[in-house]
Write an enzyme that holds these catalytic residues in place. Structure first.
Site, mmCIF file in Angstrom:
data_model
loop_
_atom_site.group_PDB
_atom_site.id
_atom_site.type_symbol
_atom_site.label_atom_id
_atom_site.label_comp_id
_atom_site.label_asym_id
_atom_site.label_seq_id
_atom_site.Cartn_x
_atom_site.Cartn_y
_atom_site.Cartn_z
ATOM 1 N N ASP A 38 -9.118 -14.652 -5.900
ATOM 2 C CA ASP A 38 -10.252 -14.963 -5.024
ATOM 3 C C ASP A 38 -11.210 -15.920 -5.714
ATOM 4 O OD1 ASP A 38 -9.258 -12.128 -4.523
ATOM 5 O OD2 ASP A 38 -10.549 -12.368 -2.771
ATOM 6 N N TYR A 83 -16.800 1.188 -4.860
ATOM 7 C CA TYR A 83 -15.398 0.763 -4.968
ATOM 8 C C TYR A 83 -14.581 1.791 -5.745
ATOM 9 C CZ TYR A 83 -11.202 -1.867 -5.882
ATOM 10 O OH TYR A 83 -9.883 -2.253 -5.944
ATOM 11 N N GLY A 160 -1.107 -9.525 -5.041
ATOM 12 C CA GLY A 160 -2.136 -9.982 -4.101
ATOM 13 C C GLY A 160 -1.774 -9.689 -2.661
ATOM 14 N N ASP A 162 -0.967 -6.528 -1.148
ATOM 15 C CA ASP A 162 -0.926 -5.115 -1.533
ATOM 16 C C ASP A 162 0.164 -4.281 -0.848
ATOM 17 O OD1 ASP A 162 -3.222 -6.341 -2.412
ATOM 18 O OD2 ASP A 162 -4.538 -4.673 -1.972
ATOM 19 N N GLU A 386 -11.445 -11.819 6.877
ATOM 20 C CA GLU A 386 -10.430 -11.706 5.814
ATOM 21 C C GLU A 386 -9.040 -12.087 6.346
ATOM 22 O OE1 GLU A 386 -10.198 -7.709 4.354
ATOM 23 O OE2 GLU A 386 -9.161 -8.267 2.496
HETATM 24 C C1 GLC Z 1 -6.950 -7.233 -1.455
HETATM 25 C C2 GLC Z 1 -5.953 -8.381 -1.284
HETATM 26 C C3 GLC Z 1 -5.939 -9.218 -2.545
HETATM 27 C C4 GLC Z 1 -7.348 -9.692 -2.839
HETATM 28 C C5 GLC Z 1 -8.375 -8.547 -2.851
HETATM 29 C C6 GLC Z 1 -9.802 -9.057 -2.855
HETATM 30 O O1 GLC Z 1 -6.588 -6.372 -2.481
HETATM 31 O O2 GLC Z 1 -4.688 -7.902 -0.997
HETATM 32 O O3 GLC Z 1 -5.062 -10.296 -2.418
HETATM 33 O O4 GLC Z 1 -7.382 -10.367 -4.048
HETATM 34 O O5 GLC Z 1 -8.220 -7.764 -1.697
HETATM 35 O O6 GLC Z 1 -10.032 -9.934 -1.789
#
Ligand code: GLC
Length: 419
Positions: A38, A83, A160, A162, A386
């Site tokens: 990100d 978180y 990335g 998930d 998103e």
């Molecule tokens: C989720 C996404 C990942 C991203 C993160 C923060 O975990 O799958 O790709 O980096 O969110 O946006």
């Protein structure tokens, strides 16, 4: 003021609003720390209006680099109880509290683009960053490749993507016995139907607990590995990142022979992901050798990786025709397609930018432009979400998302066009 100018202003306001001082959070609330890939997108977005801030972003990311070269997927700069799993669960001891896994290494490619817009002050920044990038890429080559030289993930979060169906087989082989009770925080921010399931989450946390138990020691974790999947995302992105790193190493007068060898290995690894009956590059379980037939948006990063891959175009065209807003994160004809659930169907604008970049570079300007236009339409109509339902464009997940704003400014917005 036109809607496009409104959106340009809003995108800049999202980046500056998500700025926490030297780093940018993906979105307020749901993701309150610095995430690796990100952050590279954020730097690219900043480079369209504040290039010095763009450099700061990547330099802050590399301030969290471990002594073994790994750059963590999350840097927990300041504690945030909103978180889970936070630094106490990961139990890592890098220079900054962090997670113990990495994420797709897009940084080199965005750093190259930033440097190309700022050669004057960029040269000195590159001299410091290139050796760090090389250490990180070497860590992938040493610890994340399989015997066919594709790049693997050892935790679904590392990819990335998930909860992509690519990991389902490997995940089902894990018995998350003893994971204990924990409280997810993501469901306080986003509807559960748009997020990974509890079955997935138990295994995510189980894998984190295992890494912690083994002190995040790669050699120890590589023995009896519970999950290791060769991933198109990682393989194509690292291949491309090495080509970009090579150009930057040349610029600062460093030897490129080690990088050349990495590129050759990864070209072989990329070829090993070709799945004949799917007519696409797909994930392969590096533990049991089985290859998935699931086609995802990561399958179409082949062009971004620098492959000509004309044989994948027909699959891309078929999938694009089946949805209103491509590229869906999973084949709409696949058995696990779900247009709302995260990486199992929705369209992700940031991945579209990478796919379109590759398409354009491989001579498919029409397809690249069509993808830019449909992504721009989604964002212009709904805002900087998103991800989106690929069938009807319904926005989903977190709002005011950093990387959606960044790719609007640098690619999707009509004002980003150079011609
Ligand atoms: C989720 C996404 C990942 C991203 C993160 C923060 O975990 O799958 O790709 O980096 O969110 O946006």
């Amino acid at each position: 003021m036109s809607r496009q100018q409104d959106r340009d202003n809003e995108a800049r306001a999202i980046l500056t609003g998500n700025d926490r001082g030297g780093y940018t959070v993906p979105t307020d609330g749901l993701y309150p720390y610095q995430w690796n890939w990100d952050s590279a997108f954020a730097a690219f977005g900043f480079s369209t209006f504040d290039v010095s801030r763009a450099w700061d972003e990547v330099e802050t990311l590399f301030s969290g680099q471990w002594s073994n070269g790994m750059v963590p997927h999350i840097l927990f700069h300041k504690p945030d109880p909103g978180y889970f799993p936070g630094p106490d669960v990961w139990g890592c001891d890098g220079p900054i509290p962090s997670s113990g896994i990495s994420q797709p290494p897009v940084a080199a490619s965005f750093i190259r683009r930033i440097w190309e817009t700022d050669r004057a002050t960029g040269h000195a920044r590159l001299q410091a960053l290139v050796p760090k990038l090389a250490d990180w890429h070497r860590w992938f080559m040493d610890w994340r490749t399989d015997d066919q030289d594709a790049v693997c993930v050892t935790h679904p979060w590392e990819s990335g993507r998930d909860n992509a169906p690519d990991w389902d087989g490997a995940m089902s082989a894990i018995d998350p016995d003893g994971v204990g009770d924990y409280q997810r925080r993501d469901l306080g921010h986003v509807d559960a139907a748009m997020r990974p399931t509890k079955e997935d989450y138990d295994r995510y946390i189980w894998l984190v607990q295992r890494g912690r138990r083994l002190g995040w020691d790669e050699a120890a974790m590589a023995r009896d590995v519970p999950l290791k999947v060769a991933d198109p995302t990682m393989t194509f992105i690292l291949l491309r990142a090495n080509r970009d790193l090579r150009a930057m190493a040349e610029e600062i007068g460093q030897s490129t022979s080690e990088i050349d060898a990495w590129i050759r290995r990864l070209e072989a690894g990329a070829a090993s992901l070709w799945h004949e009956s799917s007519a696409a590059f797909t994930a392969r379980d590096a533990v049991d050798g089985g290859q998935e037939d699931d086609v995802s948006n990561a399958s179409f990063l082949c062009w971004y990786g620098g492959l000509a891959a004309p044989e994948a175009l027909a699959t891309y065209d078929r999938i694009s025709e089946e949805v209103t807003y491509g590229v869906p994160s999973y084949d709409p004809h696949g058995p696990d397609f779900n247009p709302r659930r995260y990486w199992r169907g929705p369209t992700w604008p940031m991945l579209n930018m990478l796919i379109a970049t590759g398409l354009a570079e491989q001579g498919h300007a029409d397809r690249a432009e069509a993808l830019r236009e449909s992504t721009a339409k989604l964002i212009a109509e709904h805002g900087f979400w998103e991800y989106f339902n690929p069938l009807d464009g319904t926005p989903a997940g977190g709002k005011r998302f950093t990387w959606t704003a960044a790719i609007w400014l640098g690619w999707a917005s009509p004002s980003a066009r150079k011609d």
